[in-house]
Design a protein around this motif. Structure first.
Motif, PDB file in Angstrom:
ATOM      1  N   UNK A 124       0.806  -1.216   0.000  1.00  0.00           N
ATOM      2  CA  UNK A 124       0.000   0.000   0.000  1.00  0.00           C
ATOM      3  C   UNK A 124       0.839   1.266   0.000  1.00  0.00           C
ATOM      4  N   UNK A 125       2.061   1.191   0.551  1.00  0.00           N
ATOM      5  CA  UNK A 125       2.962   2.349   0.569  1.00  0.00           C
ATOM      6  C   UNK A 125       3.689   2.550  -0.751  1.00  0.00           C
ATOM      7  N   UNK A 126       3.723   1.554  -1.595  1.00  0.00           N
ATOM      8  CA  UNK A 126       4.615   1.563  -2.761  1.00  0.00           C
ATOM      9  C   UNK A 126       4.444   2.756  -3.701  1.00  0.00           C
ATOM     10  N   UNK A 127       3.220   3.280  -3.970  1.00  0.00           N
ATOM     11  CA  UNK A 127       3.142   4.426  -4.879  1.00  0.00           C
ATOM     12  C   UNK A 127       3.603   5.732  -4.249  1.00  0.00           C
ATOM     13  N   UNK A 128       3.689   5.788  -2.921  1.00  0.00           N
ATOM     14  CA  UNK A 128       3.888   7.056  -2.224  1.00  0.00           C
ATOM     15  C   UNK A 128       5.257   7.171  -1.573  1.00  0.00           C
ATOM     16  N   UNK A 129       6.095   6.138  -1.698  1.00  0.00           N
ATOM     17  CA  UNK A 129       7.401   6.109  -1.050  1.00  0.00           C
ATOM     18  C   UNK A 129       8.449   5.790  -2.113  1.00  0.00           C
ATOM     19  N   UNK A 130       9.619   6.390  -1.989  1.00  0.00           N
ATOM     20  CA  UNK A 130      10.671   6.177  -2.972  1.00  0.00           C
ATOM     21  C   UNK A 130      11.188   4.746  -2.925  1.00  0.00           C
ATOM     22  N   UNK A 131      11.862   4.356  -3.997  1.00  0.00           N
ATOM     23  CA  UNK A 131      12.398   2.997  -4.088  1.00  0.00           C
ATOM     24  C   UNK A 131      13.412   2.718  -2.985  1.00  0.00           C
ATOM     25  N   UNK A 132      14.304   3.646  -2.743  1.00  0.00           N
ATOM     26  CA  UNK A 132      15.299   3.443  -1.681  1.00  0.00           C
ATOM     27  C   UNK A 132      14.639   3.258  -0.321  1.00  0.00           C
ATOM     28  N   UNK A 133      13.628   4.058  -0.055  1.00  0.00           N
ATOM     29  CA  UNK A 133      12.945   3.942   1.231  1.00  0.00           C
ATOM     30  C   UNK A 133      12.183   2.624   1.339  1.00  0.00           C
ATOM     31  N   UNK A 134      11.615   2.175   0.236  1.00  0.00           N
ATOM     32  CA  UNK A 134      10.926   0.883   0.243  1.00  0.00           C
ATOM     33  C   UNK A 134      11.893  -0.256   0.548  1.00  0.00           C
ATOM     34  N   UNK A 135      13.099  -0.183  -0.001  1.00  0.00           N
ATOM     35  CA  UNK A 135      14.092  -1.225   0.257  1.00  0.00           C
ATOM     36  C   UNK A 135      14.469  -1.252   1.734  1.00  0.00           C
ATOM     37  N   UNK A 136      14.738  -0.077   2.302  1.00  0.00           N
ATOM     38  CA  UNK A 136      15.117  -0.004   3.719  1.00  0.00           C
ATOM     39  C   UNK A 136      13.976  -0.487   4.611  1.00  0.00           C
ATOM     40  N   UNK A 137      12.764  -0.019   4.338  1.00  0.00           N
ATOM     41  CA  UNK A 137      11.611  -0.432   5.133  1.00  0.00           C
ATOM     42  C   UNK A 137      11.334  -1.922   4.965  1.00  0.00           C
ATOM     43  N   UNK A 138      11.517  -2.437   3.756  1.00  0.00           N
ATOM     44  CA  UNK A 138      11.283  -3.854   3.513  1.00  0.00           C
ATOM     45  C   UNK A 138      12.237  -4.738   4.272  1.00  0.00           C
ATOM     46  N   UNK A 139      13.517  -4.366   4.276  1.00  0.00           N
ATOM     47  CA  UNK A 139      14.502  -5.156   5.024  1.00  0.00           C
ATOM     48  C   UNK A 139      14.194  -5.126   6.517  1.00  0.00           C
ATOM     49  N   UNK A 140      13.911  -3.932   7.036  1.00  0.00           N
ATOM     50  CA  UNK A 140      13.595  -3.824   8.466  1.00  0.00           C
ATOM     51  C   UNK A 140      12.345  -4.589   8.833  1.00  0.00           C
ATOM     52  N   UNK A 141      11.332  -4.533   7.984  1.00  0.00           N
ATOM     53  CA  UNK A 141      10.079  -5.244   8.269  1.00  0.00           C
ATOM     54  C   UNK A 141      10.292  -6.755   8.239  1.00  0.00           C
ATOM     55  N   UNK A 142      11.045  -7.242   7.268  1.00  0.00           N
ATOM     56  CA  UNK A 142      11.289  -8.684   7.163  1.00  0.00           C
ATOM     57  C   UNK A 142      12.047  -9.202   8.387  1.00  0.00           C
ATOM     58  N   UNK A 143      13.076  -8.476   8.806  1.00  0.00           N
ATOM     59  CA  UNK A 143      13.838  -8.882   9.992  1.00  0.00           C
ATOM     60  C   UNK A 143      12.949  -8.871  11.230  1.00  0.00           C
ATOM     61  N   UNK A 144      12.124  -7.846  11.377  1.00  0.00           N
ATOM     62  CA  UNK A 144      11.245  -7.749  12.545  1.00  0.00           C
ATOM     63  C   UNK A 144      10.220  -8.878  12.560  1.00  0.00           C
ATOM     64  N   UNK A 145       9.636  -9.171  11.382  1.00  0.00           N
ATOM     65  CA  UNK A 145       8.640 -10.239  11.309  1.00  0.00           C
ATOM     66  C   UNK A 145       9.243 -11.580  11.714  1.00  0.00           C
ATOM     67  N   UNK A 146      10.405 -11.916  11.159  1.00  0.00           N
ATOM     68  CA  UNK A 146      11.040 -13.202  11.471  1.00  0.00           C
ATOM     69  C   UNK A 146      11.439 -13.264  12.938  1.00  0.00           C
ATOM     70  N   UNK A 147      12.017 -12.182  13.451  1.00  0.00           N
ATOM     71  CA  UNK A 147      12.471 -12.173  14.848  1.00  0.00           C
ATOM     72  C   UNK A 147      11.309 -12.352  15.813  1.00  0.00           C
ATOM     73  N   UNK A 148      10.233 -11.612  15.604  1.00  0.00           N
ATOM     74  CA  UNK A 148       9.083 -11.691  16.514  1.00  0.00           C
ATOM     75  C   UNK A 148       8.397 -13.036  16.403  1.00  0.00           C
ATOM     76  N   UNK A 149       8.211 -13.525  15.185  1.00  0.00           N
ATOM     77  CA  UNK A 149       7.522 -14.806  14.996  1.00  0.00           C
ATOM     78  C   UNK A 149       8.315 -15.956  15.614  1.00  0.00           C
TER      79      UNK A 149
END
Length: 379
Positions: A124-149
């Motif tokens: 949902x954020x993809x049209x409104x956020x730059x590519x670089x920011x999406x990459x950084x947010x994606x990496x952080x989100x993936x690490x957080x999801x795996x760690x918490x789960x």
């Protein structure tokens, strides 16, 4: 090497008009995670010790989607790090609450909706956020999801296939991050290259500027000579000048002078507004400050709007006001609904061309605003 601007610009900034055909994109993905999560929760209702925790976790993801929707509306500042991080953190909190409920449950984690929550918010954020920011947010989100789960769910189940289970948790947010980044980069690179094509500016100028200027000059000349020409023809036929002719000549001279003074005080936009039937409010004659490129792009957009079947020239107004920082703020109001489909594509080239010549261009369904700097003092 990719162009740096392609990584730092969002799809909405590069191609703003196309996103008005789908302003509910974040809301759609929020609804998607709600439907998916509700179905899984109902199917596993008896397996969950506290099913209401699943519903609460689900609503945290929905709230994250609503936050993105509200912050992506027209006339709101661009989505930055704060909003992006807050939305994803809210969705991750929903995942943590769901994992806490399933911590002692024998459950097929391949069917778990939890990792899909942050993934849907990323999309949902993809049209409104730059590519670089999406990459950084994606990496952080993936690490957080795996760690918490991995940290909250049943250790005995995870021990059977820890790497496979971690990959199952990481797959939704990682794929969402990769897909969103590729999508954003593709849109930005394509739209930017199109806007910077010199042929576009030439086509707009040829279609609007030169013809419009010639037409306005011809009409002005005809209006100023319409009164004097019959009088001069009568004098030529009579062969003499009477006192009455001298008095009439004085009156005509004063009227022509008044017309010329009025003409001199008018800006190019005032004259264009009279020609097109558009109301122009420019008491300080700020339109004279616009550069040739800005005049051309604005005239092209005005004519494109008036070509729409829904457009009424009398309901179109352009207002210019001086801003405190020395720039000039421009607002265009129109009494029509933004057309969709092919009609949006009719306006898109002119809107995007104007965006390359002015600052802070924003468009809602019936109002367009932008500004230009005081350094463009072209008359």
């Amino acid at each position: 090497m990719p162009n740096r601007r392609y990584l730092l610009t969002s799809a909405q900034q590069a191609d703003p008009l196309s996103w008005f055909t789908g302003p509910y994109l974040p809301l759609t993905f929020a609804g998607g995670i709600f439907v998916f999560g509700t179905i899984v929760t109902l199917l596993t209702w008896d397996a969950s010790p506290n099913p209401w925790l699943q519903l609460a976790a689900l609503w945290l993801c929905v709230v994250a989607g609503l936050l993105v929707h509200v912050r992506s509306r027209p006339f709101t500042p661009p989505i930055g790090w704060g909003t992006s991080t807050l939305a994803l953190a809210t969705a991750i909190a929903g995942l943590a609450l769901s994992a806490f409920d399933y911590r002692d449950v024998d459950f097929n984690f391949g069917l778990w909706w939890g990792p899909a929550g942050p993934a849907f918010i990323l999309i949902g954020l993809s049209p409104y956020v730059s590519t670089r920011r999406l990459i950084v947010l994606g990496i952080g989100t993936t690490v957080a999801v795996v760690t918490i789960a991995v940290g909250l769910l049943q250790p005995a189940q995870l021990a059977e296939a820890p790497i496979t289970t971690a990959l199952v948790f990481a797959y939704p947010p990682a794929m969402a991050a990769v897909g969103s980044a590729l999508f954003s980069y593709s849109i930005v690179s394509t739209a930017t290259a199109t806007l910077e094509n010199p042929d576009r500016a030439l086509r707009v100028r040829d279609a609007s500027h030169d013809d419009a200027v010639a037409e306005l000059e011809n009409k002005t000349l005809a209006r100023l000579t319409a009164r004097a020409t019959p009088f001069l023809l009568d004098l030529a036929e009579q062969g003499k000048v009477t006192p009455e002719d001298r008095a009439l000549a004085g009156q005509l001279a004063r009227r022509l002078r008044d017309d010329l003074v009025t003409q001199a005080n008018e800006t190019w936009l005032d004259r264009a507004g009279q020609d097109l039937g558009v109301l122009v409010v420019d008491p300080d004659r700020l339109a004279r400050r616009m550069s040739n490129a800005q005049r051309t792009a604005l005239m092209a957009l005005l004519r494109a709007i008036l070509e729409l079947p829904e457009a009424d020239a009398g309901a179109l107004m352009v207002e210019l006001r001086a801003a405190d920082d020395g720039a000039t703020a421009v607002a265009m109001s129109m009494d029509l609904d933004l057309p969709e489909g092919r009609r949006i594509m009719h306006l898109a080239p002119y809107y995007l061309t104007l965006g390359t010549a002015v600052d802070d261009l924003e468009f809602d369904r019936d109002r367009l605003t932008f500004s230009f700097g005081s350094e463009s003092q072209t008359r």
